[in-house]
Design an enzyme around this catalytic site. Sequence first.
Site, mmCIF file in Angstrom:
data_model
loop_
_atom_site.group_PDB
_atom_site.id
_atom_site.type_symbol
_atom_site.label_atom_id
_atom_site.label_comp_id
_atom_site.label_asym_id
_atom_site.label_seq_id
_atom_site.Cartn_x
_atom_site.Cartn_y
_atom_site.Cartn_z
ATOM 1 N N PHE A 1 -5.565 -0.795 8.447
ATOM 2 C CA PHE A 1 -6.898 -0.443 7.966
ATOM 3 C C PHE A 1 -7.054 -0.925 6.529
ATOM 4 O O PHE A 1 -6.252 -0.591 5.664
ATOM 5 C CB PHE A 1 -7.073 1.077 8.041
ATOM 6 C CG PHE A 1 -8.382 1.587 7.533
ATOM 7 C CD1 PHE A 1 -9.551 1.343 8.223
ATOM 8 C CD2 PHE A 1 -8.438 2.328 6.361
ATOM 9 C CE1 PHE A 1 -10.772 1.830 7.761
ATOM 10 C CE2 PHE A 1 -9.655 2.817 5.885
ATOM 11 C CZ PHE A 1 -10.819 2.567 6.596
ATOM 12 N N ALA B 1 -10.360 1.006 -1.723
ATOM 13 C CA ALA B 1 -10.109 2.428 -1.964
ATOM 14 C C ALA B 1 -10.353 2.847 -3.404
ATOM 15 O O ALA B 1 -10.310 4.038 -3.706
ATOM 16 C CB ALA B 1 -8.665 2.763 -1.573
ATOM 17 N N HIS C 1 -1.208 -5.823 2.027
ATOM 18 C CA HIS C 1 -1.565 -4.481 1.560
ATOM 19 C C HIS C 1 -0.626 -3.433 2.136
ATOM 20 O O HIS C 1 -0.217 -3.544 3.282
ATOM 21 C CB HIS C 1 -2.993 -4.115 2.005
ATOM 22 C CG HIS C 1 -4.051 -4.923 1.360
ATOM 23 N ND1 HIS C 1 -4.585 -4.613 0.135
ATOM 24 C CD2 HIS C 1 -4.678 -6.061 1.766
ATOM 25 C CE1 HIS C 1 -5.497 -5.516 -0.181
ATOM 26 N NE2 HIS C 1 -5.567 -6.406 0.789
#
Length: 169
Positions: A122, A126, A69
């Site tokens: 993190f 989203a 990510h």
Amino acid sequence: MTNPKLDNLNALSQQQYLEQLQHICSSQRWQQLMLKQRPIRSMQQFKQVAEDAFKQLNEADWLEAFAGHPMIGDMSSLQKKYSQAKHLSQAEQAQVAEAQQDTLQQLLDLNHAYLERYGFIFIICASGKPAEVILQALQQRYGQSREQELSTAAEQQQQISFLRMENLF
């Protein structure tokens, strides 16, 4: 009734199949576990196999998945990391891209502190969340123990992966 997209997925070579799974979750162990369950006959079966595979992952596998990510709020990282599949991550972070520069800077700064504290970026599903909500979640989760945060991030990774599966089909 057959699903043409599933039929196409099942017809792919092993390498092509793994490339499609890479867009869902970058853990190689998860991908291999999914590969072993081919052919998949329904979306429900695909989700169940995915869930079962997630249950078999260890910390190293999760960290590999997280590493796939971009850091939330770091739009240049997002563009570099996902130039070929950028529509997925950019769509997931669309609300973040529209945030005020100050909010993006806070996200980026706290993300770096988070990475230093926990050893991974993190992870949050989203999709549909404005940057302010993500920043608030990051601030709240920053106080968790590493074990709690690893578990929370793994849950978020699964949510992201399931959304990506739905988008694939």
